[in-house]
Each structure stands twice: as structure tokens, then as C-alpha cells.
Motif scaffolding. Structure first.
Motif, PDB file in Angstrom:
ATOM      1  N   UNK A 128       0.838  -1.075  -0.060  1.00 17.03           N
ATOM      2  CA  UNK A 128       0.121   0.055   0.138  1.00 17.03           C
ATOM      3  C   UNK A 128       1.064   1.088   0.077  1.00 17.03           C
ATOM      4  N   UNK A 129       0.320   2.214   0.018  1.00 17.70           N
ATOM      5  CA  UNK A 129       1.018   3.560  -0.237  1.00 17.70           C
ATOM      6  C   UNK A 129       1.968   3.848   1.221  1.00 17.70           C
ATOM      7  N   UNK A 130       1.418   3.493   2.347  1.00 16.64           N
ATOM      8  CA  UNK A 130       2.053   3.685   3.302  1.00 16.64           C
ATOM      9  C   UNK A 130       3.447   2.958   3.473  1.00 16.64           C
ATOM     10  N   UNK A 131       3.267   1.674   3.051  1.00 10.44           N
ATOM     11  CA  UNK A 131       4.718   0.920   3.078  1.00 10.44           C
ATOM     12  C   UNK A 131       5.265   1.470   2.102  1.00 10.44           C
ATOM     13  N   UNK A 132       5.022   1.938   0.626  1.00 14.40           N
ATOM     14  CA  UNK A 132       5.778   2.393  -0.199  1.00 14.40           C
ATOM     15  C   UNK A 132       6.444   3.917   0.538  1.00 14.40           C
ATOM     16  N   UNK A 133       5.851   4.796   1.123  1.00 12.65           N
ATOM     17  CA  UNK A 133       6.476   5.934   1.579  1.00 12.65           C
ATOM     18  C   UNK A 133       7.164   5.598   2.716  1.00 12.65           C
ATOM     19  N   UNK A 134       7.223   4.486   3.463  1.00  8.69           N
ATOM     20  CA  UNK A 134       8.050   3.639   4.292  1.00  8.69           C
ATOM     21  C   UNK A 134       9.381   3.439   3.921  1.00  8.69           C
TER      22      UNK A 134
END
Length: 152
Positions: A128-134
Motif C-alpha cells: 500500500x502507499x504507507x509501506x511505499x512511503x516507508x
């Protein structure tokens, strides 16, 4: 990061910033949301963040503005992320080395294996986007610590 950049590379650092969203960014994000072609977390992201430009981290990491994503969609359409034409994703950025990041309708983020989007070969890089940003954050921290940009 920028203090040592010019000494190491022989030229001044480029733009490295996270730009806050403005009215145009939020309007483009609403248009994407109304069209039902982006995951909800990306719309939420674009409500606050205009774009991410880390030109000097490795080859660079870029998360495009909602306006750029919308324009690309209007000009070129979506990217087949399922291989059967049933799940269409949107290019939301790139790694500066010619590879694109594609967000699927369900939120999974993929990276292309080549610069071509005609019949893309994709690798799943985040659930998801959160994991990508992390992952982006880890890449930035690694680059600041030892000059290695990470695997994105």
C-alpha cells in the motif's frame, strides 16, 4: 546530505523537497477520486502533499503531483497491472532511472522493470502507499548515512 553533495559529485545538489499541496493539487486529487481510478490513501496523501522530489538520492526518487498523474492518465490512459486488462493502475512517480511506480486500484504499488509502459513487466514493491512511503524514507535515511540509495 546536501553539504557533502557538491564535493562528492562535482556539481551542486538539485531539488530535494516534499512540497505541500496547493489548491490545484487538491482539485486534481478530487478529480482522480471522482473518476474512481486511484486508491483512497493516495487521494488522502494528495490532500496534504503536492509532490516529492529527491533528485539527488541515487538516481532520484519522485512522487508526482496529482495534476501530473491526472494529465498522464488523460494523455496515455492507465497501466495494466493485472496482465489481463482488468485492473488498471496509474503512474504516480519514478526512480529517476527510467522506472515508474504504478498504483493499482487496490492500493498495491508496483515498479516497472523497464522504461516502457506499453506492455509493462511489474514488480510489487509495496502492499500500500504507507509501506511505499516507508520504503522511500528508508532509502533516504540509507543514502544520508552511507550514500547507498536502497532498492526502490
Amino acid at each position: 546530505m546536501t553539504d557533502e553533495f557538491e564535493r562528492r559529485h562535482g556539481f551542486p545538489p538539485g531539488a530535494n523537497e516534499v512540497r505541500l499541496a496547493d489548491h490545484a493539487d487538491r482539485a486534481a486529487a478530487r478529480t482522480l477520486a471522482q473518476a474512481g481510478i486511484v486508491p483512497a490513501d493516495l487521494v488522502t496523501f494528495y490532500d496534504t502533499i503536492g509532490d516529492v522530489t529527491w533528485a539527488d538520492v541515487g538516481n532520484g526518487y519522485f512522487v508526482d503531483s496529482a495534476g501530473d498523474v491526472l494529465l498522464r492518465f488523460k494523455q496515455y490512459g492507465s497501466v495494466d497491472v493485472s496482465g489481463d486488462g482488468k485492473a488498471d493502475g496509474l503512474v504516480i512517480g519514478s526512480n529517476g532511472g527510467g522506472l515508474a511506480y504504478v498504483a493499482s486500484p487496490g492500493g498495491v504499488i508496483y515498479r516497472t522493470r523497464t522504461a516502457s509502459l506499453d506492455e509493462p513487466e511489474l514488480d510489487r514493491v509495496a502492499d500500500d502507499l504507507r509501506q511505499f512511503l516507508e520504503l522511500l524514507e528508508r532509502s533516504l535515511r540509507r543514502f544520508v548515512a552511507n550514500g547507498e540509495p536502497g532498492c526502490l
